[in-house]
Write a protein that holds these residues in place. Sequence first.
Motif, PDB file in Angstrom:
ATOM      1  N   GLU A  13       1.295   4.485  -6.383  1.00 26.42           N
ATOM      2  CA  GLU A  13       1.134   3.580  -7.497  1.00 26.42           C
ATOM      3  C   GLU A  13       2.388   3.587  -8.362  1.00 26.42           C
ATOM      4  O   GLU A  13       3.016   4.619  -8.565  1.00 26.42           O
ATOM      5  N   SER A  47       0.844  -1.185   0.000  1.00 28.15           N
ATOM      6  CA  SER A  47       0.000   0.000   0.000  1.00 28.15           C
ATOM      7  C   SER A  47       0.880   1.236   0.000  1.00 28.15           C
ATOM      8  O   SER A  47       1.799   1.367   0.775  1.00 28.15           O
ATOM      9  N   THR A  93      -9.965  -0.503  -5.987  1.00 29.85           N
ATOM     10  CA  THR A  93      -9.360  -0.675  -4.665  1.00 29.85           C
ATOM     11  C   THR A  93      -9.508   0.592  -3.823  1.00 29.85           C
ATOM     12  O   THR A  93      -9.700   0.513  -2.604  1.00 29.85           O
ATOM     13  N   GLU A  94      -9.444   1.747  -4.452  1.00 29.12           N
ATOM     14  CA  GLU A  94      -9.656   2.995  -3.711  1.00 29.12           C
ATOM     15  C   GLU A  94     -11.099   3.085  -3.215  1.00 29.12           C
ATOM     16  O   GLU A  94     -11.362   3.596  -2.115  1.00 29.12           O
ATOM     17  N   ASP A 137      -7.159   0.133  -9.905  1.00 27.80           N
ATOM     18  CA  ASP A 137      -6.793   1.102  -8.869  1.00 27.80           C
ATOM     19  C   ASP A 137      -8.018   1.877  -8.381  1.00 27.80           C
ATOM     20  O   ASP A 137      -8.170   2.128  -7.177  1.00 27.80           O
ATOM     21  N   LYS A 169      -0.345  -5.618  -4.095  1.00 24.73           N
ATOM     22  CA  LYS A 169      -0.585  -5.649  -5.528  1.00 24.73           C
ATOM     23  C   LYS A 169       0.619  -6.280  -6.227  1.00 24.73           C
ATOM     24  O   LYS A 169       1.737  -5.811  -6.079  1.00 24.73           O
TER      25      LYS A 169
END
Length: 305
Positions: free
Chosen positions: A62, A59, A136-137, A133, A150
């Motif tokens: 990105e 986490s 997941t957010e 992405d 990830k």
Amino acid sequence: MKLKKFVCLFAAMAMVLCLFTACGASSSAPSAAKAETRVSMDMGAMEAPMENGMLTEESGAEMPLPENRKWIITVNMSAETDDLDTMTAALQEKINALGGFVESQNIYNGSRYEDRRYRSASLTIRIPADDVDQFTESIEGISNVVRKEKNLEDVTLSYVDTESRMNALKTEEARLLELLAQAENMSDLLEIEGRLTDVRGELEQVGSRLRLYDNQIDYATIYLSIDEVQEYTPVEEPGFFARIGTGFLKSLKGLGSSLLDLLVWLIVSLPYILVYGGMVTGIALLVRSIRRKYRMKHPKKGKTE
């Protein structure tokens, strides 16, 4: 005579100088070769992970992905919620909105032998790779995410090799069909048909492998586990006094919960308590009555006792 000696001495010095120069060149050549080999090995070591490697992202920020490559994206997440039904419904809405689907789902509703049910769920979700992405957010917005991992696997070389093999088999199939149309005797016909059967079988296997790659590349796989809890796990480690206060409050809450459980047990077990209590009381009264009658019939023995 002196001139001849001088010429011979000069020629000998020239030959010795040439020998030293050749030795120096030969010794420097392997060094240059070693340096070139080391550089090429270093470059290979730098490029190797990009050919068929795996990148792991915890986490945080990105990681940008190189373009024109084939990636298989896998996400592992653990989350907490205070209402499992509400969260699963919200998840389903977000999955449908992004064009994904739930591949498998398992919901555990607790045991009937427990006074308090602790529910949990595990889901395997497929989401378009470009929207993983964003998805997941959105999970972080409706739950307390405890863990997020990830994984990015580069399968470009394997994909290209499989695709090239498929094209080669298609070319061979077309050529075999031409030869089959031109076959003039039975032996050639049977031989071509046998090879054509083998090529088509291998073509089906390669095509299946390529379709599997496409499915894994186009849709990211998310393994999500959800626990229904009464209190969320803190993200940061609390300080000394905060831990004391939290522990004291938990102790009070645990004591109240124990008393409540005891009260519930008493109420639930009241029929058993009344029945067995009545039986024990009846037996005790019966024994007392028998002893009293015995003393009345045998007063001396009763006094002695």
